[in-house]
Design a protein around this motif. Structure first.
Motif, PDB file in Angstrom:
ATOM      1  N   ARG A 188      99.630  34.342 -58.641  1.00  0.00           N
ATOM      2  CA  ARG A 188     100.992  34.143 -58.182  1.00  0.00           C
ATOM      3  C   ARG A 188     101.303  32.652 -58.345  1.00  0.00           C
ATOM      4  O   ARG A 188     100.582  31.796 -57.825  1.00  0.00           O
ATOM      5  N   LYS A 207     101.167  35.923 -65.908  1.00  0.00           N
ATOM      6  CA  LYS A 207     100.469  36.937 -66.677  1.00  0.00           C
ATOM      7  C   LYS A 207      99.147  36.390 -67.234  1.00  0.00           C
ATOM      8  O   LYS A 207      98.101  37.009 -67.127  1.00  0.00           O
ATOM      9  N   GLU A 250     111.444  32.795 -68.646  1.00  0.00           N
ATOM     10  CA  GLU A 250     110.246  33.604 -68.841  1.00  0.00           C
ATOM     11  C   GLU A 250     108.956  32.847 -68.542  1.00  0.00           C
ATOM     12  O   GLU A 250     107.906  33.461 -68.360  1.00  0.00           O
ATOM     13  N   LYS A 300     106.849  33.774 -65.448  1.00  0.00           N
ATOM     14  CA  LYS A 300     106.281  35.114 -65.640  1.00  0.00           C
ATOM     15  C   LYS A 300     105.087  35.053 -66.601  1.00  0.00           C
ATOM     16  O   LYS A 300     104.052  35.663 -66.358  1.00  0.00           O
ATOM     17  N   ASP A 301     105.284  34.317 -67.711  1.00  0.00           N
ATOM     18  CA  ASP A 301     104.210  34.203 -68.698  1.00  0.00           C
ATOM     19  C   ASP A 301     102.970  33.547 -68.097  1.00  0.00           C
ATOM     20  O   ASP A 301     101.840  34.002 -68.305  1.00  0.00           O
TER      21      ASP A 301
END
Ligand SMILES: [Zn+2]
Length: 648
Positions: free
Chosen positions: A66, A61, A54, A57-58
């Motif tokens: 990117r 965010k 994760e 992704k975290d």
């Protein structure tokens, strides 16, 4: 290149603080930098990050960027050793055909006949490779045809990797020169390809950024630079180039009327920034640009640019697959979507000013399935302005249905063969040629055609590039290639023509034959050579399967000219008598016809507020705009070149 005020150092400082808090210490971060539209985090121990699924992704965010994690160059095994190691790890049955390294991104590309065996069960083999060599492996299936173009592009990227990384960092720092920016206004200006076909160039301006979509040349107007090139004389364009303010160039597809002027910018040092496009478009446009200057050379003209300028195009191109969202300036986010026109062709979607406005620029597109491709994408997350092509925008521009066009093509071929003649199909090397190849292949397979099919010009090389990107082809073709194990591009009915001697043998032979040759509008290339020699014999046929621009020899022949003065050997003018039969079968076009264009406006989601029609003869742009307004009540414009429209 960047002559703008930038806050990037401060931005990076803030990012580094956040990253070092979120990433575990044992990853051992060595560097954090922007490279192109990505934030790259270099670490000595990538596994420490990878094992937490994760985390990336975290990070993405929180940072709204990117993220790419790369091994620090210091921990990478030297390429020779890495190559040896990979051969040791991967089972022989995988049949690796090539291993190449791209140091600028720390990636090793492994080509194998059985890529599944390189990846291994649940990716085990691949993980082992990563652990041992540290390079990030990318595995692809060995294309069945060797493409010289793809090979040399890879070579260039590998040998120029130092420059390339420097370039990517420059681009990254330019994109993130400011925190996400809320623009106040947006304008678009036509520098070419408005109310005409050829030299497409559209400038998007905001109060923060400048982006160019397409930069083409009108090959049919090369004797008049004022009509052949985009409007370098527009003062704002001159200013942007001179001050180095152009953030990016986006190329919708490879055809020269959309990409042919790119190398020119590098020849005269007018641009040093990034070019965004899909991987197949990069390869195909490089092929067409090379072909273009070679044809100029062989016609005794001074080429518009040099091979090394095309090399600069390669070095400056950043490829994106369909659906990948990327920041390309502080206030513009780009996504490319399938356009269904030719391999790799894209509809450009721009999200501007953090929610201010969304534009879709169709480029050339097709809205029904073809043998090669799926129809254009018509769904966007948001959309206010649609800028669409109008090549077949006139109310009468209804193309023959595909099946009928195919039947008609086969009919004409049969008649011609029966009377002992040859069939010449002039086709653009990229797109129509492969579309027609797929039709002929199917009829040959069911026993409908038994004469040789010759492919001349850049068609064979372009076909090789098609076989390298099966994931960009239609579902039907992919099924054939992967599930049924049959690749129609490899059919033995196709014979590439190697040189002018073979070409002359084909022309002189008494046997019937089908010849597909570029260029598609009889402006240079082998199709002109065939035409000159085949035209006088009434047994022969010429079949036009694509758009013939005004001012081209193709349009003249299509319109029924029976005597055509042409410059022959030693510069003497000779008159070519056209006795061959002339057919136009427009059902193969890669462009949406009038019904598809109207249908696209009906289907596109969300419904835009405004439609701008471009890329068509004046009457067609106007006709389409008016009809769209009448039927859908949308605001419409059919602007001229040099017109500027304010969108917000
Ligand atoms: Zn096109």
């Amino acid at each position: 290149m960047i002559k703008r005020e930038t806050q990037v150092d401060q931005i990076l400082k803030d990012i580094r603080a956040i990253v070092s808090q979120m990433v575990p210490k044992e990853a051992r971060i060595t560097e954090i930098e922007f490279e192109g539209p990505e934030l790259v985090i270099y670490v000595k121990n990538p596994e420490a990050i990878m094992k937490n699924g994760e985390l990336i992704k975290d990070l993405a965010k929180v940072l709204k960027k990117r993220i790419s994690i790369r091994p620090d160059p210091e921990v990478l095994l030297p390429p020779e050793e890495a190559e040896k190691m990979i051969y040791e790890i991967v089972p022989k049955e995988a049949e690796i055909t090539n291993i190449s390294f791209d140091p600028s991104v720390g990636e090793v590309l492994i080509e194998a006949k059985k890529p599944g065996l390189v990846i291994g069960k649940n990716g085990e083999t691949l993980r082992l490779i990563t652990q041992k060599v540290r390079w990030a492996p990318r595995v692809v299936r060995t294309p069945p045809l060797q493409s010289q173009t793809i090979y040399s592009i890879r070579q260039i990227l590998q040998t120029e990797s130092k420059d390339r990384r420097k370039f990517l960092r420059q681009v990254g720092r330019n994109i993130y020169r400011k925190p996400e920016y809320k623009s106040r206004w947006i304008r678009v200006t036509g520098l070419g390809g408005f109310r005409e076909v050829g030299r497409s160039a559209l400038l998007v301006q905001t109060d923060e950024s400048f982006v160019l979509v397409d930069f083409g040349v009108n090959v049919a107007a090369m004797n008049d630079p004022y009509k052949a090139f985009p409007h370098f004389d527009a003062p704002e364009f001159q200013y942007i180039l001179k001050e180095g303010l152009l953030d990016a160039i986006i190329i919708t597809h490879a055809h020269l009327d959309h990409s042919g002027m790119l190398p020119y910018l590098f020849r005269y040092n007018l641009f040093d920034g990034p070019i965004y496009t899909t991987p197949p478009t990069r390869d195909l446009m490089v092929l067409l640009q090379k072909d273009f200057i070679e044809i100029q050379q062989s016609n005794g003209q001074e080429p518009l640019y040099r091979p090394r300028d095309i090399k600069e195009v390669i070095k400056h191109t950043i490829t994106l697959d369909y659906g990948e969202v990327r920041d390309i300036s502080p206030d513009i986010r780009l996504t490319l979507h399938n356009a269904g026109h030719i391999l790799g062709s894209a509809i450009v979607h721009l999200h501007i000013g953090n929610g201010l406005h969304n534009i879709a620029i169709t480029g050339d597109f097709k809205f029904i399935p073809t043998r090669l491709l799926e129809p254009a994408n018509a769904k966007f997350p948001r959309l206010e302005t649609l800028i669409m092509e109008s090549t077949y925008g006139g109310s009468n521009d209804i193309q023959m249905p595909r099946e009928e066009a195919e039947k008609r093509l086969i009919e004409v071929i049969h008649q011609t063969i029966k009377r002992g003649g040859k069939v010449l199909i002039p086709a653009m090397a990229v797109g129509r040629a492969q579309e027609v190849m797929m039709v002929l292949e199917e009829y040959a397979r069911i026993g409908g055609i038994d004469v040789p099919i010759y492919l001349d010009g850049m068609i064979w090389e372009a076909t090789a590039i098609h076989t390298a990107y099966p994931e960009y082809l239609s579902r039907r073709l992919r099924e054939q290639i992967f599930k049924e194990g049959y690749n129609p591009f490899l059919s033995e009915i196709f014979h590439p023509v190697a040189n002018s001697r073979e070409r002359q043998d084909i022309i002189d032979s008494k046997e019937p034959a089908i010849i597909i040759a570029s260029s598609g509008m009889l402006v240079g290339g082998p199709s002109v050579e065939y035409f000159k020699q085949l035209a006088p014999d009434p047994k022969n046929s010429i079949i036009f399967v694509s758009y013939q621009a005004e001012g081209t020899l193709g349009r003249q022949v299509q319109n029924g000219a029976r005597e055509i003065p042409m410059v022959g050997e030693e510069g003497r003018t000779e008159v070519i008598k056209v006795n061959m039969e002339v057919y136009t079968i427009d059902g193969f076009s890669g462009h949406a016809d009038r019904r598809e264009l109207m249908n696209y406006v009906a289907k596109v989601r969300p419904r835009p507020e405004r439609v701008i029609t471009v890329h068509g003869e004046p009457q067609k742009c106007l006709d389409l705009a008016t009809s769209i307004h009448k039927k859908f009540g949308l605001s419409k414009r059919a602007p001229n070149n040099l017109d500027t429209i304010r969108l917000r």
